[in-house]
Scaffold this motif. Structure first.
Motif, PDB file in Angstrom:
ATOM      1  N   HIS A 323     -65.254  51.164  75.075  1.00  0.00           N
ATOM      2  CA  HIS A 323     -65.270  50.620  76.440  1.00  0.00           C
ATOM      3  C   HIS A 323     -66.441  49.636  76.530  1.00  0.00           C
ATOM      4  CE1 HIS A 323     -62.285  53.526  77.740  1.00  0.00           C
ATOM      5  NE2 HIS A 323     -63.031  54.518  77.317  1.00  0.00           N
ATOM      6  N   LEU A 348     -67.441  57.428  74.230  1.00  0.00           N
ATOM      7  CA  LEU A 348     -66.450  57.672  75.282  1.00  0.00           C
ATOM      8  C   LEU A 348     -67.107  57.939  76.636  1.00  0.00           C
ATOM      9  CD1 LEU A 348     -63.875  59.913  73.359  1.00  0.00           C
ATOM     10  CD2 LEU A 348     -63.610  57.529  74.018  1.00  0.00           C
ATOM     11  N   ARG A 349     -68.419  58.081  76.646  1.00  0.00           N
ATOM     12  CA  ARG A 349     -69.136  58.412  77.892  1.00  0.00           C
ATOM     13  C   ARG A 349     -70.297  57.450  78.118  1.00  0.00           C
ATOM     14  NH1 ARG A 349     -67.337  63.506  79.417  1.00  0.00           N
ATOM     15  NH2 ARG A 349     -66.309  64.685  77.766  1.00  0.00           N
ATOM     16  N   GLU A 379     -65.178  61.684  83.926  1.00  0.00           N
ATOM     17  CA  GLU A 379     -64.951  61.001  82.657  1.00  0.00           C
ATOM     18  C   GLU A 379     -63.991  59.843  82.861  1.00  0.00           C
ATOM     19  OE1 GLU A 379     -61.402  63.714  80.722  1.00  0.00           O
ATOM     20  OE2 GLU A 379     -63.479  64.415  80.504  1.00  0.00           O
TER      21      GLU A 379
END
Length: 403
Positions: A323, A348-349, A379
């Protein structure tokens, strides 16, 4: 038999993917090996050649079936000395202001260059090299700042912004690959110049909202040849810079253009710019299409494995993150957020800025949220496009992210 006697000395031209490298024996430069290990890709071999490696020591008793429990793949690096850009990392918030200035200067340089071409004036190399150097320094200080700027797109400014974005992405990609600064500058400069030939394509073709007819498509594709002709006439421009411009639309399966090159006929740098050029093109809104999310762009290139070097694509994904900074995401809580900072230990975080509730369709008080913190019960559900929610992302960026 002594173990050292089991090793083989080979020339760099005899090195092939799958071999296990123990050491560099002879070279023209001053390359060190981060760790001994397997050479998994042709890209790494090309990198070693570029750095002047001549002879290596390999262990023929090892094979890639053992690789799952092995050290990391071999990677050539130039040792970072005192004052190296790799040691001058600063916080994202401190770099963002400089990144804004650099981005606007790069767009201005593109605009001036297009005007010079139209007026028959020669392209000047030094301003592009200076621009590339500025972006390289920014990327090494904190790459997230310029990566964020590459996501803030002005309407109808694709021609100016695309090459700037591709240069930023190419710089980040080359940094991930461990290239030396001189090579990164050549790649970044070539990326800045790679689409200069588009200014010679008639506006009615370049900005046509509908499907191009065969003659129009042929003329559009000629922009690569126009770029090549322009760049060949620039004194002092490196062959690497010219190469990335000349082959950015070539594909591994031979279905690219203008030459229909395939496989090993395309340099590693040509494979790299094919990835970053496609990524930025897919994520941009154009006169004939809406932009798509970065994840969608990566999925498309993963699916089209016949066209794009998958080993290099994996490196690119590692470079920009799953991301990337500036991505609009929808959280499990049904809130919208902008990815603000990457989290290298938990990609992912990332850290995000929450600002909108999709269920109730209203803006929220802006809140910075580190999704990796244990106390945060939220999330990322998906990357989304602002048009899907009627969001003026540009306005939000300027008011809440770039302040």
């Amino acid at each position: 038999m002594n173990q050292a006697n089991q090793f083989l000395t080979i020339a760099i031209n005899d090195l092939v993917p799958g071999m296990y490298v123990v050491a560099v024996l002879k070279q023209k430069g001053r390359v060190e090996i981060k760790t001994e290990g397997w050479v998994r890709t042709e890209a790494i071999i090309q990198q070693l050649k570029q750095k002047g490696v001549l002879e290596l020591l390999v262990d023929p008793s090892k094979n890639l079936q053992q690789a799952d429990s092995a050290p990391a793949p071999v990677q050539a690096v130039q040792p970072a000395g005192p004052g190296s850009k790799k040691n001058r990392v600063i916080p994202y918030s401190e770099e963002l202001g400089q990144a804004q200035v650099l981005y606007q200067q790069a767009k201005g340089l593109q605009k001036k260059a297009f005007a010079d071409i139209q007026a028959g004036r020669p392209l000047m190399l030094q301003p592009f090299q200076d621009c590339a150097n500025g972006m390289i320094e920014s990327v090494f200080r904190n790459q997230d700042a310029l990566l964020c700027m590459s996501r803030i797109r002005e309407k109808d400014a694709y021609l100016l912004e695309h090459s700037v974005n591709v240069s930023i992405l190419m710089t980040i990609f080359a940094k991930q690959m461990g290239f030396e600064q001189e090579l990164i500058q050549q790649l970044a400069t070539g990326a800045l110049l790679h689409d200069m030939g588009k200014i010679k394509v008639p506006d009615h073709i370049l900005n046509k909202p509908g499907r191009l007819d065969p003659d129009e498509l042929k003329e559009m594709r000629n922009h690569v040849l126009y770029s090549f002709e322009l760049l060949e006439a620039v004194p002092g421009l490196s062959p690497v810079s010219i190469d990335v411009a000349a082959v950015h639309h070539e594909r591994l399966d031979g279905k690219g253009y203008p030459l229909g090159l395939k496989d090993q006929q395309i340099s590693m740098y040509g494979r790299m710019i094919a990835i970053v050029d496609t990524y930025d093109a897919i994520t941009a809104t154009r006169c004939y299409k809406e932009g798509q999310s970065g994840i969608t762009a990566l999925k498309i290139m993963k699916k089209e494995s016949h066209s794009y070097d998958q080993e290099l694509l994996s490196q690119f994904i590692q470079a920009i993150g799953i991301h990337p900074v500036g991505t609009l995401v929808k959280l499990k809580s049904q809130k919208l957020a902008i990815v603000l900072r990457a989290n290298k230990t938990d990609p992912l975080r990332p850290v995000v800025k929450v600002f909108y509730h999709t269920k109730f369709r209203h803006y929220l008080e802006v809140q910075e949220l580190d999704l990796a913190q244990a106390k945060v019960d939220d999330e990322i559900e998906a990357a989304v496009m602002p048009e899907d929610f009627g969001i003026d992302l540009m306005r939000f960026f300027r008011q809440s992210v770039l302040q």
